[in-house]
Structures are given as structure tokens and as C-alpha cells.
Design a protein around this motif. Structure first.
Motif, PDB file in Angstrom:
ATOM      1  N   ALA A 180       0.819  -1.207   0.000  1.00  0.00           N
ATOM      2  CA  ALA A 180       0.000   0.000   0.000  1.00  0.00           C
ATOM      3  C   ALA A 180       0.861   1.269   0.000  1.00  0.00           C
ATOM      4  O   ALA A 180       0.463   2.302  -0.539  1.00  0.00           O
ATOM      5  CB  ALA A 180      -0.931   0.005   1.219  1.00  0.00           C
ATOM      6  N   MET A 181       2.059   1.168   0.582  1.00  0.00           N
ATOM      7  CA  MET A 181       2.962   2.318   0.635  1.00  0.00           C
ATOM      8  C   MET A 181       3.806   2.446  -0.634  1.00  0.00           C
ATOM      9  O   MET A 181       4.599   3.381  -0.757  1.00  0.00           O
ATOM     10  CB  MET A 181       3.881   2.196   1.857  1.00  0.00           C
ATOM     11  N   GLY A 182       3.660   1.508  -1.549  1.00  0.00           N
ATOM     12  CA  GLY A 182       4.384   1.576  -2.812  1.00  0.00           C
ATOM     13  C   GLY A 182       5.750   0.938  -2.794  1.00  0.00           C
ATOM     14  O   GLY A 182       6.517   1.049  -3.760  1.00  0.00           O
ATOM     15  N   VAL A 183       6.074   0.230  -1.723  1.00  0.00           N
ATOM     16  CA  VAL A 183       7.394  -0.382  -1.588  1.00  0.00           C
ATOM     17  C   VAL A 183       7.632  -1.458  -2.642  1.00  0.00           C
ATOM     18  O   VAL A 183       8.707  -1.537  -3.248  1.00  0.00           O
ATOM     19  CB  VAL A 183       7.569  -0.979  -0.170  1.00  0.00           C
ATOM     20  N   ASN A 184       6.640  -2.281  -2.877  1.00  0.00           N
ATOM     21  CA  ASN A 184       6.808  -3.431  -3.770  1.00  0.00           C
ATOM     22  C   ASN A 184       7.003  -3.030  -5.229  1.00  0.00           C
ATOM     23  O   ASN A 184       7.469  -3.831  -6.040  1.00  0.00           O
ATOM     24  CB  ASN A 184       5.607  -4.367  -3.640  1.00  0.00           C
ATOM     25  N   LYS A 185       6.646  -1.801  -5.565  1.00  0.00           N
ATOM     26  CA  LYS A 185       6.785  -1.341  -6.947  1.00  0.00           C
ATOM     27  C   LYS A 185       8.227  -0.968  -7.296  1.00  0.00           C
ATOM     28  O   LYS A 185       8.555  -0.809  -8.476  1.00  0.00           O
ATOM     29  CB  LYS A 185       5.886  -0.115  -7.183  1.00  0.00           C
ATOM     30  N   GLN A 186       9.066  -0.820  -6.284  1.00  0.00           N
ATOM     31  CA  GLN A 186      10.420  -0.335  -6.516  1.00  0.00           C
ATOM     32  C   GLN A 186      11.353  -1.463  -6.964  1.00  0.00           C
ATOM     33  O   GLN A 186      11.468  -2.476  -6.273  1.00  0.00           O
ATOM     34  CB  GLN A 186      10.977   0.302  -5.235  1.00  0.00           C
ATOM     35  N   PRO A 187      12.024  -1.309  -8.105  1.00  0.00           N
ATOM     36  CA  PRO A 187      13.013  -2.315  -8.513  1.00  0.00           C
ATOM     37  C   PRO A 187      14.158  -2.386  -7.504  1.00  0.00           C
ATOM     38  O   PRO A 187      14.682  -3.460  -7.201  1.00  0.00           O
ATOM     39  CB  PRO A 187      13.491  -1.819  -9.877  1.00  0.00           C
ATOM     40  N   THR A 188      14.549  -1.220  -6.979  1.00  0.00           N
ATOM     41  CA  THR A 188      15.505  -1.122  -5.881  1.00  0.00           C
ATOM     42  C   THR A 188      14.891  -0.225  -4.819  1.00  0.00           C
ATOM     43  O   THR A 188      14.471   0.897  -5.120  1.00  0.00           O
ATOM     44  CB  THR A 188      16.853  -0.528  -6.338  1.00  0.00           C
ATOM     45  N   LEU A 189      14.826  -0.720  -3.610  1.00  0.00           N
ATOM     46  CA  LEU A 189      14.209   0.029  -2.519  1.00  0.00           C
ATOM     47  C   LEU A 189      15.239   0.959  -1.888  1.00  0.00           C
ATOM     48  O   LEU A 189      16.239   0.512  -1.330  1.00  0.00           O
ATOM     49  CB  LEU A 189      13.656  -0.942  -1.473  1.00  0.00           C
ATOM     50  N   HIS A 190      14.991   2.270  -1.958  1.00  0.00           N
ATOM     51  CA  HIS A 190      15.880   3.263  -1.369  1.00  0.00           C
ATOM     52  C   HIS A 190      15.349   3.659   0.001  1.00  0.00           C
ATOM     53  O   HIS A 190      14.261   4.226   0.123  1.00  0.00           O
ATOM     54  CB  HIS A 190      15.981   4.497  -2.268  1.00  0.00           C
ATOM     55  N   ILE A 191      16.126   3.351   1.035  1.00  0.00           N
ATOM     56  CA  ILE A 191      15.692   3.650   2.394  1.00  0.00           C
ATOM     57  C   ILE A 191      16.652   4.659   3.028  1.00  0.00           C
ATOM     58  O   ILE A 191      17.816   4.767   2.640  1.00  0.00           O
ATOM     59  CB  ILE A 191      15.579   2.371   3.249  1.00  0.00           C
ATOM     60  N   VAL A 192      16.132   5.404   4.013  1.00  0.00           N
ATOM     61  CA  VAL A 192      16.920   6.436   4.698  1.00  0.00           C
ATOM     62  C   VAL A 192      16.839   6.216   6.194  1.00  0.00           C
ATOM     63  O   VAL A 192      15.745   6.012   6.740  1.00  0.00           O
ATOM     64  CB  VAL A 192      16.416   7.856   4.353  1.00  0.00           C
ATOM     65  N   ASP A 193      17.991   6.274   6.861  1.00  0.00           N
ATOM     66  CA  ASP A 193      18.046   6.119   8.313  1.00  0.00           C
ATOM     67  C   ASP A 193      19.326   6.787   8.806  1.00  0.00           C
ATOM     68  O   ASP A 193      20.214   7.106   8.012  1.00  0.00           O
ATOM     69  CB  ASP A 193      18.025   4.631   8.679  1.00  0.00           C
ATOM     70  N   LEU A 194      19.429   6.991  10.113  1.00  0.00           N
ATOM     71  CA  LEU A 194      20.669   7.536  10.658  1.00  0.00           C
ATOM     72  C   LEU A 194      21.854   6.614  10.378  1.00  0.00           C
ATOM     73  O   LEU A 194      22.954   7.037  10.102  1.00  0.00           O
ATOM     74  CB  LEU A 194      20.534   7.719  12.171  1.00  0.00           C
ATOM     75  N   GLY A 195      21.650   5.353  10.456  1.00  0.00           N
ATOM     76  CA  GLY A 195      22.708   4.351  10.299  1.00  0.00           C
ATOM     77  C   GLY A 195      22.510   3.286  11.362  1.00  0.00           C
ATOM     78  O   GLY A 195      21.470   3.253  12.008  1.00  0.00           O
ATOM     79  N   TYR A 196      23.424   2.317  11.473  1.00  0.00           N
ATOM     80  CA  TYR A 196      24.796   2.517  11.047  1.00  0.00           C
ATOM     81  C   TYR A 196      25.289   1.261  10.332  1.00  0.00           C
ATOM     82  O   TYR A 196      26.107   1.304   9.448  1.00  0.00           O
ATOM     83  CB  TYR A 196      25.671   2.861  12.249  1.00  0.00           C
ATOM     84  N   SER A 197      24.766   0.123  10.761  1.00  0.00           N
ATOM     85  CA  SER A 197      25.205  -1.141  10.162  1.00  0.00           C
ATOM     86  C   SER A 197      24.226  -1.678   9.117  1.00  0.00           C
ATOM     87  O   SER A 197      24.501  -2.680   8.474  1.00  0.00           O
ATOM     88  CB  SER A 197      25.413  -2.192  11.255  1.00  0.00           C
ATOM     89  N   GLY A 198      23.081  -1.027   8.943  1.00  0.00           N
ATOM     90  CA  GLY A 198      22.142  -1.427   7.898  1.00  0.00           C
ATOM     91  C   GLY A 198      21.327  -2.665   8.203  1.00  0.00           C
ATOM     92  O   GLY A 198      20.893  -3.365   7.281  1.00  0.00           O
ATOM     93  N   THR A 199      21.066  -2.938   9.484  1.00  0.00           N
ATOM     94  CA  THR A 199      20.333  -4.161   9.848  1.00  0.00           C
ATOM     95  C   THR A 199      18.921  -4.177   9.276  1.00  0.00           C
ATOM     96  O   THR A 199      18.506  -5.166   8.660  1.00  0.00           O
ATOM     97  CB  THR A 199      20.271  -4.310  11.383  1.00  0.00           C
ATOM     98  N   ILE A 200      18.175  -3.097   9.469  1.00  0.00           N
ATOM     99  CA  ILE A 200      16.795  -3.064   8.969  1.00  0.00           C
ATOM    100  C   ILE A 200      16.786  -3.162   7.452  1.00  0.00           C
ATOM    101  O   ILE A 200      15.948  -3.860   6.866  1.00  0.00           O
ATOM    102  CB  ILE A 200      16.065  -1.795   9.452  1.00  0.00           C
ATOM    103  N   GLN A 201      17.708  -2.473   6.804  1.00  0.00           N
ATOM    104  CA  GLN A 201      17.811  -2.557   5.349  1.00  0.00           C
ATOM    105  C   GLN A 201      18.021  -3.997   4.901  1.00  0.00           C
ATOM    106  O   GLN A 201      17.348  -4.486   3.976  1.00  0.00           O
ATOM    107  CB  GLN A 201      18.974  -1.692   4.858  1.00  0.00           C
ATOM    108  N   SER A 202      18.941  -4.693   5.548  1.00  0.00           N
ATOM    109  CA  SER A 202      19.236  -6.083   5.183  1.00  0.00           C
ATOM    110  C   SER A 202      18.027  -6.984   5.401  1.00  0.00           C
ATOM    111  O   SER A 202      17.717  -7.843   4.574  1.00  0.00           O
ATOM    112  CB  SER A 202      20.423  -6.594   6.000  1.00  0.00           C
TER     113      SER A 202
END
Length: 355
Positions: free
Chosen positions: A168-190
Motif C-alpha cells: 500500500a505504501m508503494g514499496v513493492n513497486k520499486q526495482p531497488t528500494l531506497h531507504i533512509v536512516d541515521l545508520g549505522y550497520s544497515g540491519t533493517i535494510q538487510s
């Protein structure tokens, strides 16, 4: 009465502090995002820090008269640990770090399982076992593998609702998902990459593991705009004391812990959160701090003012390393929820001896 500030003066101190401390950080990050992403690339700002990061980004864009697509996305490490409890790919992240206690406590604190969910999946004998990480990682992994079917069944409703929310937020439409956070090791991204089987690109203030990483057949690219390749404990103060920024850049709700389809309208969702820390209980005060920061982002966007990395580091080192730089009236909003690592609530100023 002597020693008690008028409410208007207190509010002014909060706002001024937000302008001088938080404003330059958010302005720098927003400017870097604008300069390093394509105009047609949607950016998904991750909770809890993403709540204010996105607002700052929008103010910077408004001031600079530029357009970008952005979205605030609910996510948390512990929630994703839970969703991926039946997926062995996630254990490199969820079973990382130290832990001592019962297996039951591990499931409760790190994976957000409820009492009833634990009882359905595991026997009393297993729940009562004393476990330690990293020593018992292999045996814990074996227990989870042996209970995969029961785990998947219990977690399925929540997982289904969250996947629908992301769609519903449009995440699945992205060929590459670009996320933004303070950092640092990228756990949520992974973890999101594993959950969605999708390539991801993480934009961070500080990235401990920059570059392109292969995660189960997908790529995870991590970029740090202030600093790259530094780890906690190596002496880089903005990272070692990142708790200062994490405590202030927090959403009004506690830790994101669950989601369900709305009972009356299946296209909507009900969200569930953990306990609130001081910054969330006194959110009106945090809003005063952030009002100064957001106004500053608009101002720098409008007049195209920019900080260099070195200038921002000097500012952060002063606030994070010297006593009496941070107004005493703001001390209580520097609490941070550190339940995932079993530390409970920690106050950044007290922790580093600056209060």
C-alpha cells in the motif's frame, strides 16, 4: 520564583537548542540526499528516526523549491526479527550480539513474541532453558529450525498484514528500494531485503559497512554521507555517541511492534507500539526542539547554505563531548529505548556523564 523559567522562555530554549544542534545535522543530511539521489527515486524513511528525518527533508525541499517523493515507513529491528523468525537467513542479524537469560526471555525481548505465541510454538522445557549468545547460537538455531512450521503458522497473519502495508505504501513497486536512516550497520535494510527478496540502497548519515553487499542473491548498497567505514568504539564521537541523535529523532509512538488488518476495513491497518520513553511522553517538548531544527532546514534550503562534513563533525564533537553544552531543561528527553539489547531505557546524557 527564582530558579524557575517562564514557560515561554523554556520553549524558546528548546527551539534554540533544536536550531543550533539538530538543525545543522538534518540540513546536511537533507542536502546530501537531494544531491545524491535521482529526482524520480522515492525515498522511504525508516522509523523511528525517519519520522523527523523525512519532515526535515520536506522542509529543505520546500525551502529550496525542489520536488522529491518520500514516505515515512514503519519498521523496527525487533519487529522484522519476529517476521523472519522462521527464515534462517535472518539469524546472522537477529542472533547477533550478547544475551543471557531463558529461551523464553529471548523470544519475548528480541523477537517480540507474546506469552501465548511462545506457548503455542515451544514446550515449557524449551522455554525454560538458560541460553547465552553467542555461545548457544547453534543450538538456538536448531530449535528454531525444528519449530519452523509452528513459527510460520503463528507469524503468518502479522506477516501478511505487513506485506500488504508495504504494498500500500508503494514499496513493492520499486526495482531497488531506497531507504533512509541515521545508520549505522544497515540491519533493517538487510532484513527488508530478505523479507522482500529485493535489492536495496541505504542512505545513512554514518555507514559502518559502506559499499555493495550480497545478501541471499540480492544486493544491499550502503552509503554514508558524513562518514563511512567506522565502527562503534573506534573513537569517532558522532558514532560512539549516536545515542544523542537517536534519542531526539524519535517518532511520537514507542517501538513499532505489530500490525493487523483493520476489523471493519481490510484496506486499512491497526498498528501496535511498545512503551513510550520520556521524549515520547513529553513529545510536545520534543516538538519545540524540532520546530527550531525544521525552520533551520527550510532556511538553509531557501538560501542554499551548506555544511561541510568537517564543520558538522566539529559541531557534533562539541555537543557530544563537552559538559554543559546541552540545556539542562532538555535532559529528560534524551532517554532511548534499548530493549532489543536488553538494556531497557538509557539516558544519553547520564550514560556519558554529561548531566
Amino acid at each position: 520564583m527564582e530558579g524557575i523559567l517562564h514557560p515561554a522562555k523554556t520553549a524558546a530554549r528548546f527551539t534554540a537548542f533544536g536550531t543550533t544542534f539538530v538543525g545543522p545535522v538534518l540540513s546536511f543530511f537533507s542536502q546530501q540526499l537531494v544531491e545524491n539521489t535521482a529526482q524520480n527515486t522515492p525515498l522511504f524513511f525508516l522509523a523511528r528516526e525517519g519520522y523527523w528525518l523525512e519532515k526535515a527533508f520536506k522542509q529543505y525541499l520546500l525551502g529550496s523549491n525542489k520536488k522529491r517523493t518520500s514516505c515515512y515507513l514503519l519498521a523496527s529491528r525487533a519487529f522484522l526479527f519476529k517476521l523472519l523468525l522462521g527464515d534462517s537467513q535472518s539469524y546472522a542479524y537477529s542472533l547477533k550480539g550478547d544475551f543471557k537469560g531463558s529461551f523464553y526471555d529471548l523470544m519475548r525481548t528480541r523477537f517480540l513474541l507474546s506469552n501465548s505465541e511462545i506457548e503455542v510454538i515451544f514446550s515449557n522445557e524449551i522455554s525454560g532453558r538458560h541460553v547465552e549468545l553467542p555461545v548457544d547460537k547453534k543450538s538456538i538455531t536448531e530449535v528454531l529450525a525444528n519449530h519452523k512450521k509452528a513459527i510460520d503458522k503463528v507469524i503468518a497473519p502479522t506477516k501478511c498484514a505487513y506485506i500488504a502495508y508495504l504494498e500500500a505504501m508503494g514499496v513493492n513497486k520499486q526495482p531497488t528500494l531506497h531507504i533512509v536512516d541515521l545508520g549505522y550497520s544497515g540491519t533493517i535494510q538487510s532484513l527488508l531485503g530478505i523479507l522482500l527478496n529485493k535489492n536495496t540502497y541505504g542512505h545513512y548519515l554514518i555507514a559502518s559497512k559502506p559499499g555493495v553487499h550480497s545478501i541471499e542473491g540480492c544486493t544491499a548498497t550502503m552509503k554514508g554521507y558524513l562518514k563511512e567505514g567506522v565502527k562503534i568504539g573506534e573513537g569517532y564521537l558522532p558514532l560512539d555517541r549516536s545515542m544523542f541523535l537517536e534519542s531526539l529523532l524519535t517518532a511520537p509512538n514507542g517501538q513499532f511492534r505489530g500490525i493487523k488488518f483493520n476489523t471493519f476495513e481490510q484496506s486499512k491497518f491497526d498498528f501496535y507500539y511498545g512503551r513510550k520513553v520520556a521524549a515520547q511522553r513529553y513529545f510536545y517538548e520534543l516538538e519545540q526542539v524540532m520546530a527550531g531544527a525544521l525552520n533551520y532546514c527550510f532556511h538553509t534550503g531557501k538560501h542554499q547554505l551548506a555544511f561541510t562534513s568537517h564543520e558538522l563533525e566539529l559541531l557534533l564533537n562539541s555537543y557530544m563531548g563537552k559538559p554543559n553544552m546541552i540545556p539542562k531543561c532538555t535532559t529528560h528527553i534524551f532517554d532511548i529505548d534499548d530493549d532489543v539489547t536488553s538494556n531497557g531505557t538509557v539516558n544519553a546524557l547520564h550514560f556519558f556523564g554529561l548531566a
